[in-house]
Design a protein around this motif. Structure first.
Motif, PDB file in Angstrom:
ATOM      1  N   LEU A 250      73.007  21.118  51.532  1.00 49.36           N
ATOM      2  CA  LEU A 250      71.555  20.958  50.569  1.00 49.36           C
ATOM      3  C   LEU A 250      70.379  21.712  51.565  1.00 49.36           C
ATOM      4  N   PRO A 251      69.170  22.193  50.797  1.00 46.95           N
ATOM      5  CA  PRO A 251      68.205  22.874  51.332  1.00 46.95           C
ATOM      6  C   PRO A 251      67.531  21.997  52.366  1.00 46.95           C
ATOM      7  N   VAL A 252      67.527  22.363  53.788  1.00 49.38           N
ATOM      8  CA  VAL A 252      66.934  21.478  54.820  1.00 49.38           C
ATOM      9  C   VAL A 252      65.318  21.510  54.591  1.00 49.38           C
ATOM     10  N   LEU A 253      64.846  22.425  53.988  1.00 45.02           N
ATOM     11  CA  LEU A 253      63.260  22.310  53.810  1.00 45.02           C
ATOM     12  C   LEU A 253      63.040  22.446  52.203  1.00 45.02           C
ATOM     13  N   SER A 254      61.803  21.841  51.900  1.00 43.25           N
ATOM     14  CA  SER A 254      61.456  21.619  50.553  1.00 43.25           C
ATOM     15  C   SER A 254      60.876  23.130  50.217  1.00 43.25           C
ATOM     16  N   ILE A 255      61.787  23.950  49.348  1.00 46.78           N
ATOM     17  CA  ILE A 255      61.036  25.091  49.156  1.00 46.78           C
ATOM     18  C   ILE A 255      59.985  25.097  48.172  1.00 46.78           C
ATOM     19  N   SER A 256      59.977  24.352  47.197  1.00 47.55           N
ATOM     20  CA  SER A 256      58.874  24.240  46.190  1.00 47.55           C
ATOM     21  C   SER A 256      57.876  23.701  46.952  1.00 47.55           C
ATOM     22  N   GLU A 257      57.693  22.983  47.990  1.00 44.56           N
ATOM     23  CA  GLU A 257      56.446  22.648  48.500  1.00 44.56           C
ATOM     24  C   GLU A 257      55.705  23.560  49.627  1.00 44.56           C
ATOM     25  N   ILE A 258      56.805  24.151  50.152  1.00 38.53           N
ATOM     26  CA  ILE A 258      56.303  25.497  51.093  1.00 38.53           C
ATOM     27  C   ILE A 258      55.700  26.399  50.244  1.00 38.53           C
ATOM     28  N   LYS A 259      56.184  26.702  48.950  1.00 36.39           N
ATOM     29  CA  LYS A 259      55.405  27.790  48.045  1.00 36.39           C
ATOM     30  C   LYS A 259      54.284  27.502  47.742  1.00 36.39           C
ATOM     31  N   GLU A 260      54.235  25.939  47.039  1.00 41.28           N
ATOM     32  CA  GLU A 260      53.041  25.349  46.710  1.00 41.28           C
ATOM     33  C   GLU A 260      51.818  25.317  47.573  1.00 41.28           C
ATOM     34  N   GLN A 261      52.306  25.107  48.913  1.00 43.73           N
ATOM     35  CA  GLN A 261      51.342  25.040  50.069  1.00 43.73           C
ATOM     36  C   GLN A 261      50.688  26.334  50.320  1.00 43.73           C
ATOM     37  N   LYS A 262      51.695  27.494  50.160  1.00 42.62           N
ATOM     38  CA  LYS A 262      51.082  28.908  50.256  1.00 42.62           C
ATOM     39  C   LYS A 262      50.116  29.082  49.465  1.00 42.62           C
ATOM     40  N   GLU A 263      50.502  28.689  48.246  1.00 38.26           N
ATOM     41  CA  GLU A 263      49.656  29.061  46.926  1.00 38.26           C
ATOM     42  C   GLU A 263      48.177  28.409  47.287  1.00 38.26           C
ATOM     43  N   HIS A 264      48.031  27.292  47.701  1.00 34.62           N
ATOM     44  CA  HIS A 264      46.959  26.410  47.738  1.00 34.62           C
ATOM     45  C   HIS A 264      46.157  27.309  48.715  1.00 34.62           C
ATOM     46  N   LEU A 265      46.736  27.478  49.894  1.00 32.06           N
ATOM     47  CA  LEU A 265      46.199  28.157  51.145  1.00 32.06           C
ATOM     48  C   LEU A 265      45.526  29.520  50.598  1.00 32.06           C
ATOM     49  N   GLU A 266      46.054  30.224  49.920  1.00 32.08           N
ATOM     50  CA  GLU A 266      45.674  31.574  49.304  1.00 32.08           C
ATOM     51  C   GLU A 266      44.376  31.300  48.501  1.00 32.08           C
ATOM     52  N   GLN A 267      44.539  30.418  47.616  1.00 24.03           N
ATOM     53  CA  GLN A 267      43.587  30.070  46.851  1.00 24.03           C
ATOM     54  C   GLN A 267      42.430  29.640  47.552  1.00 24.03           C
ATOM     55  N   LYS A 268      42.609  28.990  48.551  1.00 25.93           N
ATOM     56  CA  LYS A 268      41.444  28.268  49.231  1.00 25.93           C
ATOM     57  C   LYS A 268      40.704  29.681  50.028  1.00 25.93           C
ATOM     58  N   GLU A 269      41.582  30.411  50.568  1.00 24.89           N
ATOM     59  CA  GLU A 269      41.046  31.324  51.386  1.00 24.89           C
ATOM     60  C   GLU A 269      40.163  32.483  50.355  1.00 24.89           C
ATOM     61  N   LYS A 270      40.920  32.586  49.323  1.00 23.31           N
ATOM     62  CA  LYS A 270      40.168  33.465  48.018  1.00 23.31           C
ATOM     63  C   LYS A 270      38.787  32.851  47.655  1.00 23.31           C
ATOM     64  N   GLY A 271      39.006  31.402  47.679  1.00 25.13           N
ATOM     65  CA  GLY A 271      37.597  31.000  47.209  1.00 25.13           C
ATOM     66  C   GLY A 271      36.465  31.109  48.262  1.00 25.13           C
ATOM     67  N   GLU A 272      36.992  30.932  49.635  1.00 16.10           N
ATOM     68  CA  GLU A 272      36.072  31.163  50.671  1.00 16.10           C
ATOM     69  C   GLU A 272      35.344  32.778  50.834  1.00 16.10           C
ATOM     70  N   ASN A 273      36.229  33.472  50.714  1.00 14.94           N
ATOM     71  CA  ASN A 273      35.850  34.821  50.637  1.00 14.94           C
ATOM     72  C   ASN A 273      34.884  35.390  49.386  1.00 14.94           C
ATOM     73  N   GLN A 274      35.019  34.644  48.534  1.00 11.01           N
ATOM     74  CA  GLN A 274      34.075  34.843  47.274  1.00 11.01           C
ATOM     75  C   GLN A 274      32.790  34.346  47.470  1.00 11.01           C
TER      76      GLN A 274
END
Lengths: 343, 449
Positions: free
Chosen positions: B425-449
């Motif tokens: 079984l997958p030992v890490l939650s793939i969907s959550e890692i992706k989701e967190q990365k997305e949030h992080l990117e969004q946040k960084e984008k928001g801060e830059n704007q």
């Protein structure tokens, strides 16, 4: 009240209130009357709990509390009031039965010294913690840990020494932990008023904090119930006469029984059941009502502890409770007035 | 979520899938050796249990006055280990703590396996295992109902409910990852993951339902964490045995369980991240955060130790004082002081940042905490029974080889299942890692704007 908080330094406020409490206590109560303890236990819980919530958030690096944290920390000078009030209470310390036959631990001079230090400690540590937090110093986390430790020590002394020892040799090992969880519960309930009022003026910064506090209130209602049940069940099931007598005494008195039901409703059932609803969680006046009930429940619970063990009078309870609450409410009002509306 | 951001992150998402699902690829020799040792220990434990059933409980060291020994110690220990799974997963999810994504899957798997391991001990301790049905409420005509006033029956309810919810929570969390595994693998594995993914397509509707269910399960599981170990603590606290009858037992056991569970998560993940090459997903920062949780729980446990001891002295109750003196100075004193060292003193070193960020040190510390927490349960159970009210009935207890063998067997079972999990079984939650990365990117984008 507004004038008091704006023009009078906190030190003067505290001295003035302590003086009035002392005079009222002198006029309205006898030496065996322990009414003043109700207000002391309650407001010390609220004040220390507020700062404990802020310290816990600093430790957990909780971002949700960021906007409201500076406002919560403004209450720390009020903690200086409690060692003074405790010294006033110590006039009534002969009401403890053990004082008639003092022992190594339970003797009046030692009791007064250690409990005064216990009340003083959170105030001193809170000062360093708040200073560090305001400067965003790298020592904030260490100061927050030290505050939590001093808070736990003080609340444990309040529970074991000031309340439980009335019924010596009855013991309840969970009593200390129950007290500091209740203090945090009180801190959250008070923060609800603070955040709710500020969010009326500036919804952008405080609205999400308000919703998070309502969630915390709901969580603490559940935790309170768990801890209450853990004590009740073990004592009742164990069925040892000298232990059960504590509960039996309170259940046999019809008035205390009703007060017990009131605390169960206000500290668990009402907040838990109502706050399940998402709509209620975001309706400020209803949440205010729930937070008020929680605070009222905590006062009544302190009465349940103390009614069977000492003399209490209506005026003796109400006057210090109101007087000690004045600087809290005055500061709340001044924070509300000084916040710029952004709506 | 902007389509642009998602497009930009696509290579990263691919990499996450390759890394996490790649960890499930053909095992290396080290894995087979570890699996063989664990399976051998498990088989040895089962054989010894068979021997105990055949010969009777006399082969174990438990007798009057110590009727609960290593078996009940192991039961409490494994239930405790099972705790942190739900804590890390559900509680940290509710608190929006982002570092949970590094541990949640491993912790959830650990929960399920540890509860199954714990569940064996009441059966092992029972002796006549075929009488186990007496613990369950079953419809029958002989009116032989389970004794609902017994905390042992409450245990059956609490632990079985916890196991059920933990398994559902574990499975639901994996559904989107099964869909990813379905794309990654071929042949029979693809068919299995296809079935397990329940037709997951990742549509907006599916995500909405999924998030709602996951939140509900997390909220439902959180009080269960508290209730299960509270009930386990009441197995002791409901009796009037000195050293057991204490109101603080429920929260003290809960904190202790979380403490030992987190230590076990650290023990498992530090070598695992290295072996499965997951260092970029389970980082030193993640360990620093979990070490802080370990420190907090260590302080709660220490508070309980201090309060129990001080209130025994304060009460003047000779039996309570006697039992605490016996723990500190009696037959099991070395175990007691080792426990204090492992659970109270050693975790205090986590106040030092360097210690929290040193993975070798954290690994060694977590082993000591596991030993300390096992000893804590042993001391609570054995010393109180060995030194009860009447000096005439005092005695000592030493575990016999069969008990030690079965205990090692339970560790074998735990590691066997865990090793199987790490490759199936997958030992890490793939969907959550992706989701967190997305949030992080969004946040960084928001801060830059």
């Amino acid at each position: 009240m507004k004038m008091m908080s704006k023009k009078m330094p906190v030190v003067v406020q505290i001295i003035l209130i302590a003086l009035v409490v002392f005079i009222m206590d002198f006029i309205f109560t006898s030496q065996s009357n322990i009414s003043i303890l109700v207000g002391l236990l309650f407001w010390a819980g609220v004040g220390q709990g507020l700062i404990a919530m802020s310290a816990a958030a600093d430790l957990a690096q909780g971002k949700w509390i960021k906007s409201i944290k500076p406002y919560m920390q403004e209450y720390y000078p009020l903690l200086a009031m409690f060692p003074i009030i405790f010294i006033i209470f110590s006039i009534h310390a002969p009401a403890y039965r053990w004082s008639w036959e003092p022992g190594t631990w339970l003797n009046l001079p030692f009791f007064i010294i250690r409990n005064t230090i216990a009340y003083l400690l959170p105030f001193i540590v809170a000062h360093f913690y708040v200073m560090a937090s305001r400067k965003s110093s790298n020592k904030t986390q260490l100061a927050a840990v030290l505050y939590i430790v001093s808070f736990v020590v003080c609340q444990s002394f309040m529970a074991y020494d000031q309340v439980m020892s009335f019924e010596y040799p009855w013991i309840n090992t969970l009593f200390g932990a129950f007290f500091f969880i209740e203090a945090m519960y009180a801190g959250i309930a008070f923060s609800i008023f603070l955040t709710g009022l500020l969010s009326w003026k500036d919804s952008s910064g405080f609205k999400s904090s308000f919703q998070d506090f309502t969630l915390m209130l709901m969580g603490f209602a559940l935790m309170w119930a768990g801890l209450f049940y853990s004590q009740y069940l073990v004592i009742w099931y164990g069925n040892i006469p000298e232990e059960v007598s504590y509960i039996a005494t309170r259940m046999e008195d019809p008035m205390i029984e009703k007060m017990g039901i009131f605390t169960l409703l206000t500290l668990f059932l009402i907040p838990f059941l109502l706050l399940v609803s998402r709509k209620i969680k975001s309706t400020v006046p209803v949440v205010f009502g729930i937070a008020f009930l929680v605070l009222a429940g905590l006062v009544v619970e302190r009465l349940i502890y103390l009614i069977p063990v000492g003399d209490l009078s209506v005026m003796g309870v109400i006057m210090p409770l109101v007087l000690m609450g004045i600087p809290f409410l005055a500061l709340l009002r001044s924070q509300y007035s000084s916040t710029n509306g952004k709506n | 979520m902007g389509e642009d951001t998602r497009m930009n992150l696509e290579p990263y998402f691919q990499q996450v899938e390759t890394d996490v699902l790649g960890a499930m690829s053909k095992p290396r020799m080290f894995y087979w050796i570890a699996l063989a040792i664990s399976a051998l220990a498990f088989a040895g434990g089962l054989t010894l249990w068979g021997y105990q059933i055949f010969k009777g409980m006399g082969v174990a060291g438990i007798t009057h006055p110590v009727g609960w020994g290593v078996y009940i110690t192991n039961l409490v220990f494994w239930v405790g280990i099972a705790h942190s799974g739900t804590l890390i997963s559900a509680v940290l999810f509710l608190f929006r703590a982002q570092f949970r994504s590094a541990y949640n899957r491993i912790a959830e798997a650990m929960t399920v396996i540890a509860v199954m391991t714990a569940g064996l001990y009441p059966l092992i301790h029972l002796g006549r295992v075929w009488r186990a049905y007496f613990l369950f409420p079953y419809p029958n005509q002989r009116l032989v109902w389970a004794n609902f006033r017994s905390p042992l029956v409450w245990d059956v309810f609490a632990v079985s409910t916890y196991l059920t919810i933990s398994m559902i929570f574990f499975y639901v969390g994996m559904i989107p990852d099964f869909a990813a595994a379905r794309r990654h693998f071929t042949g029979i594995r693809q068919k299995i993951y296809n079935g397990l993914s329940l037709g997951w397509q990742g549509t907006t509707d599916q995500w909405r339902h999924y998030n709602r269910l996951y939140m509900f399960l997390a909220a439902f599981a959180t009080p269960l964490v508290v209730s299960v170990h509270s009930v386990v603590s009441w197995d002791f606290a409901m009796s009037i045995v000195p050293g057991w009858h204490s109101t603080i037992f429920a929260p003290y056991f809960v904190a202790g369980a979380i403490f030992s569970g987190i230590a076990m998560v650290i023990t498992l993940t530090i070598p695992m991240r290295k072996i499965l090459k997951l260092e970029s997903y389970i980082t030193v920062d993640h360990y620093e955060k979990i070490a802080k949780v370990l420190l907090v729980t260590a302080m709660i446990v220490s508070f309980s130790y201090i309060i129990e001891l001080l209130l025994a002295l304060y009460s003047g109750n000779i039996f309570e004082i006697s039992i605490f003196k016996y723990r500190m100075l009696g037959h099991y004193r070395y175990f007691y002081w080792l426990m204090i060292f492992c659970n109270v003193l050693l975790p205090l070193t986590l106040f030092i940042k360097k210690a929290r960020r040193n993975l070798v040190y954290l690994f060694i510390l977590s082993l000591f905490v596991n030993i300390g927490m096992w000893l804590e349960r042993f001391i609570i159970i054995v010393t109180s029974l060995a030194h009860e009210y009447n000096p005439y009935s005092w005695g000592t207890y030493t575990p016999r080889p069969v008990e030690i063998g079965i205990s090692i067997g339970s560790f074998g079972m735990f590691f066997t299942f865990f090793l199987i999990f790490s490759k199936t079984l997958p030992v890490l939650s793939i969907s959550e890692i992706k989701e967190q990365k997305e949030h992080l990117e969004q946040k960084e984008k928001g801060e830059n704007q």
